[in-house]
Design an enzyme around this catalytic site. Structure first.
Site, PDB file in Angstrom:
ATOM      1  N   ASP A 130       0.834  -1.202   0.000  1.00  0.00           N
ATOM      2  CA  ASP A 130       0.000   0.000   0.000  1.00  0.00           C
ATOM      3  C   ASP A 130       0.871   1.255   0.000  1.00  0.00           C
ATOM      4  O   ASP A 130       0.681   2.160   0.795  1.00  0.00           O
ATOM      5  CB  ASP A 130      -0.953  -0.003   1.205  1.00  0.00           C
ATOM      6  CG  ASP A 130      -2.012   1.081   1.092  1.00  0.00           C
ATOM      7  OD1 ASP A 130      -2.364   1.450  -0.042  1.00  0.00           O
ATOM      8  OD2 ASP A 130      -2.492   1.568   2.134  1.00  0.00           O
ATOM      9  N   TYR A 131       1.833   1.308  -0.914  1.00  0.00           N
ATOM     10  CA  TYR A 131       2.666   2.499  -1.070  1.00  0.00           C
ATOM     11  C   TYR A 131       1.822   3.546  -1.810  1.00  0.00           C
ATOM     12  O   TYR A 131       1.265   3.250  -2.870  1.00  0.00           O
ATOM     13  CB  TYR A 131       3.913   2.141  -1.882  1.00  0.00           C
ATOM     14  CG  TYR A 131       4.906   3.269  -2.010  1.00  0.00           C
ATOM     15  CD1 TYR A 131       5.768   3.588  -0.966  1.00  0.00           C
ATOM     16  CD2 TYR A 131       4.979   4.032  -3.185  1.00  0.00           C
ATOM     17  CE1 TYR A 131       6.684   4.628  -1.079  1.00  0.00           C
ATOM     18  CE2 TYR A 131       5.895   5.069  -3.298  1.00  0.00           C
ATOM     19  CZ  TYR A 131       6.739   5.364  -2.244  1.00  0.00           C
ATOM     20  OH  TYR A 131       7.631   6.393  -2.361  1.00  0.00           O
ATOM     21  N   GLU A 132       1.670   4.733  -1.242  1.00  0.00           N
ATOM     22  CA  GLU A 132       0.826   5.741  -1.902  1.00  0.00           C
ATOM     23  C   GLU A 132       1.520   7.098  -2.016  1.00  0.00           C
ATOM     24  O   GLU A 132       0.887   8.108  -2.278  1.00  0.00           O
ATOM     25  CB  GLU A 132      -0.508   5.891  -1.160  1.00  0.00           C
ATOM     26  CG  GLU A 132      -1.346   4.612  -1.190  1.00  0.00           C
ATOM     27  CD  GLU A 132      -2.790   4.807  -0.728  1.00  0.00           C
ATOM     28  OE1 GLU A 132      -3.275   5.951  -0.759  1.00  0.00           O
ATOM     29  OE2 GLU A 132      -3.405   3.807  -0.338  1.00  0.00           O
ATOM     30  N   SER A 133       2.840   7.129  -1.788  1.00  0.00           N
ATOM     31  CA  SER A 133       3.554   8.405  -1.838  1.00  0.00           C
ATOM     32  C   SER A 133       3.704   8.884  -3.279  1.00  0.00           C
ATOM     33  O   SER A 133       3.649   8.087  -4.208  1.00  0.00           O
ATOM     34  CB  SER A 133       4.922   8.245  -1.192  1.00  0.00           C
ATOM     35  OG  SER A 133       4.761   7.847   0.145  1.00  0.00           O
ATOM     36  N   ARG A 267      -1.385  17.974  -3.251  1.00  0.00           N
ATOM     37  CA  ARG A 267      -0.470  17.596  -4.325  1.00  0.00           C
ATOM     38  C   ARG A 267      -0.684  18.405  -5.610  1.00  0.00           C
ATOM     39  O   ARG A 267      -0.993  17.863  -6.675  1.00  0.00           O
ATOM     40  CB  ARG A 267      -0.535  16.095  -4.587  1.00  0.00           C
ATOM     41  CG  ARG A 267      -0.017  15.317  -3.378  1.00  0.00           C
ATOM     42  CD  ARG A 267       0.176  13.836  -3.629  1.00  0.00           C
ATOM     43  NE  ARG A 267       0.493  13.151  -2.369  1.00  0.00           N
ATOM     44  CZ  ARG A 267       0.469  11.840  -2.192  1.00  0.00           C
ATOM     45  NH1 ARG A 267       0.167  11.045  -3.179  1.00  0.00           N
ATOM     46  NH2 ARG A 267       0.769  11.307  -1.027  1.00  0.00           N
TER      47      ARG A 267
END
Ligand SMILES: *[C@@H]1O[C@H](CO)[C@@H](O)[C@H](O)[C@H]1NC(C)=O
Ligand SMILES: *[C@@H]1O[C@H](CO)[C@@H](O)[C@H](O)[C@H]1NC(C)=O
Ligand SMILES: *[C@@H]1O[C@H](CO)[C@@H](O)[C@H](O)[C@H]1NC(C)=O
Ligand SMILES: *[C@@H]1O[C@H](CO)[C@@H](O)[C@H](O)[C@H]1NC(C)=O
Ligand SMILES: *[C@@H]1O[C@H](CO)[C@@H](O)[C@H](O)[C@H]1NC(C)=O
Length: 383
Positions: A130-133, A267
C-alpha cells in the site's frame, strides 16, 4: 534489473535458509493444524477486504461466505488467521515501504526477506503493498525502484510457495493521480493482481470547489478503462470500493444542494476532499436519520448523498450504500474483473445487534457478488 538475474538462485537459497532460521519452530496455533496451510487456489475470483479491527467479535460477524482474502492492517492475529483459513479465505498483511528503500537494492533484499519470514512464521498467505507516496513523472528511479521491489517480492514469495499472493494497491486511475506516476503496466505483471482503489476520487478537484462523490460510477469506469488502455487485463484488476464516505462542511449551499467547500490544496491542486473528513458507513447511517434532505440520489454519479445540519453549519455527506455499490459490482462482473473489494470491513456497526443494525450489515455484505458460493470450506472450531 537484468543484473540480478544470475544471482536469483543464490539469493533464493540464502533467503530460504534465512527465512527458516528466522522462523524457527512453526507451531500451528489453530485447533486443527491443517488450518495453518496457505490457501492453494490461486486463480479464483476475489472479494478482497481490508480489516483494521483487532476484535475477534467483529470478525465473527463478517459474512465469510463472501470473503476470499482478508488484509490485516496494522495488526497480526493468529485468531484471524485460523478464522480466515477455516472459512477458506486467504489472510495477508499490508507491507509498508519507506521511499529510501526504492533506490537501494540491499535494503530491498532485507525488506523482502523480513516480510517473507513474517508470512511463513505467521502462516499467512501473502502480502499487499500500500505504497501511496508521490512519484513525479520525472522520478523514473523511484518508479522503477518500486517496480523492482514488487518484482523481487513476487519472485521470492512465489519461489518459496507458489500459493502465496502478492498484490499492489493502486489509484482509481493510472493517470498520475495524486502524483503517483507508477509503472502500473509492469506492476500488473509482477503481482497476482492490482487492487484499484476506486475512491478518494476527489483528492484533486480541478473544477468548481464543491462536494462531490467519493466513488462516482462513471469516474470509476473511466479509471478502469484507462487501465485497460494501458494494457492491463481484466483478470489483473480487483475493483476496490468504499464502505466510508466524506463529511463536508459547506461554506455555502444552493437551492439545488450544491455544497461549496473550503479550498484545501493537495499535491498541486487547490481544492480537494481534504476539506471534508472520512466517516464510516455506520456513522453515516446514524446521522442520515437527522438529515435535512433525506437520502438524495445523484444520477450523474449513481451515488447517494444528503445534507445534515449541526450548530448552524450545513454538512454534505457523500457516500456509498448497497444500491450504489451494486452498480459498481455489476460493472466489475460485466468487465469480468478478477473481483471486487472494500476499504474497509470494519466500517459497519458490529457492536449492536438490533434488527435494524443486523439488516444494515447483511445488506452491505450481500451486495458483493457470490463468487465463492460453491467452494467448500473447512467447518471446524478454530480456537
Ligand atoms: C543502502 O543501504 C545500506 C544500509 O542502510 C547502506 O549501507 C548503503 O550505503 C546503501 N546503498 C546505497 C547505494 O545507498
Ligand atoms: C491556487 O491558489 C493560489 C493562491 O490562492 C493561486 O495563486 C493559484 O493560481 C491557484 N492555482 C490554481 C491552479 O487554481
Ligand atoms: C437527532 O435529533 C434528535 C432531536 O433533535 C436528537 O435528540 C438526536 O441526538 C439526534 N441524533 C443524531 C445522531 O444527531
Ligand atoms: C456542536 O456543538 C456542541 C456543543 O458545543 C459540540 O459538542 C459539537 O461537537 C458540535 N458539533 C459539531 C459538528 O461541530
Ligand atoms: C452471507 O452471504 C451468503 C451468500 O450470499 C448468504 O446466503 C447469507 O445469507 C449471508 N449471511 C448473512 C448473515 O447475511
Amino acid at each position: 534489473m537484468e543484473r540480478w538475474c544470475p544471482l536469483v538462485l543464490i539469493v533464493l537459497f540464502s533467503v530460504i535458509w534465512r527465512v527458516h532460521r528466522i522462523s524457527g519452530e512453526t507451531n500451528c496455533p489453530c485447533s486443527n493444524p491443517s488450518l495453518c496451510e496457505p490457501i492453494k487456489d490461486t486463480n479464483r475470483k476475489e472479494v478482497f477486504v481490508f480489516s483494521l479491527s483487532k476484535d475477534i467479535q467483529t470478525w465473527q460477524k463478517y459474512n465469510w461466505t463472501k470473503i476470499s482474502t482478508v488484509v490485516m492492517v496494522g495488526y497480526y492475529s493468529d485468531d484471524m488467521m485460523c478464522l480466515a483459513h477455516s472459512n477458506g479465505a486467504r489472510v495477508v498483511f499490508i507491507g509498508g515501504v519507506p521511499t529510501e528503500y526504492l533506490t537501494n537494492a540491499t535494503l530491498q533484499e532485507e525488506w523482502v526477506v523480513k516480510n517473507l519470514a513474517i508470512v511463513t512464521q505467521k502462516h499467512l498467505d501473502g502480502i499487499n503493498f500500500d505504497y501511496e507516496s508521490p512519484i513525479p513523472a520525472d522520478r523514473t528511479d523511484l518508479r522503477d525502484g518500486y517496480t523492482a521491489l514488487v518484482r523481487r517480492t513476487y519472485k521470492m514469495f512465489k519461489q518459496y510457495n507458489p500459493s502465496y499472493q502478492v498484490t499492489v494497491d493502486v489509484a482509481w486511475s493510472p493517470a498520475c493521480i495524486d502524483q503517483r506516476c507508477y509503472d502500473y503496466k509492469t506492476l500488473a505483471t509482477v503481482t497476482d493482481f492490482l487492487f484499484v482503489m476506486s475512491y478518494d476520487e476527489q483528492s484533486q478537484i480541478k473544477g468548481p470547489c464543491i462536494a462531490l462523490a467519493n466513488s462516482g460510477f462513471y469516474k470509476t469506469q473511466s479509471g478502469l478503462q484507462k487501465y485497460f488502455a494501458a494494457g492491463i487485463s481484466s483478470d489483473k484488476m480487483v475493483l476496490g470500493v468504499p464502505w466510508y464516505g466524506y463529511y463536508y462542511p459547506c461554506v455555502d449551499v444552493t437551492e439545488d444542494n450544491t455544497c461549496a467547500i473550503k479550498h484545501v490544496p493537495f499535491r498541486g491542486v487547490n481544492c480537494s476532499d481534504a476539506a471534508g473528513r472520512e466517516i464510516n458507513y455506520d456513522f453515516i447511517m446514524h446521522i442520515l436519520k437527522n438529515s435535512t434532505t433525506g437520502r438524495l440520489w445523484e444520477t450523474s454519479t449513481l451515488t447517494p448523498y444528503f445534507n445534515y445540519k449541526e450548530n448552524g453549519t450545513t454538512y454534505q455527506i457523500r457516500y456509498d450504500d448497497p444500491v450504489s455499490l451494486k452498480f459498481k459490482f455489476d460493472m466489475a462482473l460485466r468487465y469480468n474483473l478478477r473481483g471486487v473489494g472494500i476499504w474497509n470491513a470494519d466500517a459497519l456497526d458490529y457492536s449492536h445487534d438490533t434488527p435494524e443494525v443486523v439488516h444494515q450489515r447483511a445488506q452491505m455484505w450481500q451486495a458483493f457478488p457470490d463468487y465463492k458460493k460453491s467452494e467448500p470450506t473447512i467447518n471446524s472450531d478454530f480456537i
